[in-house]
Design an enzyme around this catalytic site. Sequence first.
Site, PDB file in Angstrom:
ATOM      1  N   CYS A   1      -4.716  35.647 -35.029  1.00 48.64           N
ATOM      2  CA  CYS A   1      -4.008  35.328 -33.779  1.00 48.64           C
ATOM      3  C   CYS A   1      -2.699  34.647 -34.164  1.00 48.64           C
ATOM      4  O   CYS A   1      -2.678  33.777 -35.033  1.00 48.64           O
ATOM      5  CB  CYS A   1      -4.845  34.400 -32.904  1.00 48.64           C
ATOM      6  SG  CYS A   1      -6.401  35.125 -32.342  1.00 48.64           S
ATOM      7  N   SER A   2      -1.626  35.015 -33.509  1.00 53.36           N
ATOM      8  CA  SER A   2      -0.315  34.514 -33.912  1.00 53.36           C
ATOM      9  C   SER A   2      -0.012  33.115 -33.396  1.00 53.36           C
ATOM     10  O   SER A   2       0.875  32.448 -33.901  1.00 53.36           O
ATOM     11  CB  SER A   2       0.786  35.473 -33.445  1.00 53.36           C
ATOM     12  OG  SER A   2       0.735  35.620 -32.038  1.00 53.36           O
ATOM     13  N   THR A   3      -0.739  32.649 -32.379  1.00 56.92           N
ATOM     14  CA  THR A   3      -0.488  31.311 -31.839  1.00 56.92           C
ATOM     15  C   THR A   3      -1.807  30.582 -31.618  1.00 56.92           C
ATOM     16  O   THR A   3      -2.861  31.187 -31.481  1.00 56.92           O
ATOM     17  CB  THR A   3       0.252  31.363 -30.490  1.00 56.92           C
ATOM     18  OG1 THR A   3      -0.607  31.970 -29.508  1.00 56.92           O
ATOM     19  CG2 THR A   3       1.541  32.157 -30.602  1.00 56.92           C
TER      20      THR A   3
END
Length: 219
Positions: free
Chosen positions: A12-14
């Site tokens: 997940c990027s954030t």
Amino acid sequence: MMDGKFVAYYRCSTEKQGRSGLGLEAQQAAVRSYLNGGNWKLLAEFTEVESGKRNDRPKLEEAKELCRLTGATLVIAKLDRLSRDAVFLLNLKNAGIEFVAADMPNANRLTVGIMALVAENEREAISQRTKTALAAAKARGTRLGNPQGFGGAVYRGGGKAAQKAADGFASTVIPTIHRLQAEGLSMNAIAKRLEEMGVKTARGGSWTAQAVKNVLARA
């Protein structure tokens, strides 16, 4: 149909996406759909919550280490989303483990190596464009900030060869033991789970509750 042992890796990027499950559930569904049928066992699932600016991949390292310990195959939900991430691709190419991507099942080390070269070339192009833009801004009189330094890592050495080997083994298996502890398992249950995973002790023997305690003591 898929057979054997697998370790899943999601990204997940954030942090917000990691907490909400946004994107994560789709990745989990893709992996399970890919593995559907056959005689397979999913040993563990690792989720990396990271910024695109970070180059370290601690969860990926844990996933790879578990694959090495157990002989499992690393399964990734969506390799295409990572096709511009040179660090991830090179990590994957040089891991020395088997891997498979649900969305690109025919991908191999050669494919990933080519993708990494393309990603690295794009990264260098972006860096050059950034430097050019900063130089132009400076020429216009724009005040630029100073880069922050980075502290060096501290390394510790010394001790006998046998102790070093034992410490090295403990460092590879401890993330898995900690993860099992977080699930609320007892020492006996952890030993049993390690046996089921096919993980061997430092001497190549079977796990006992005491062996697990010994590793924890070293860590």
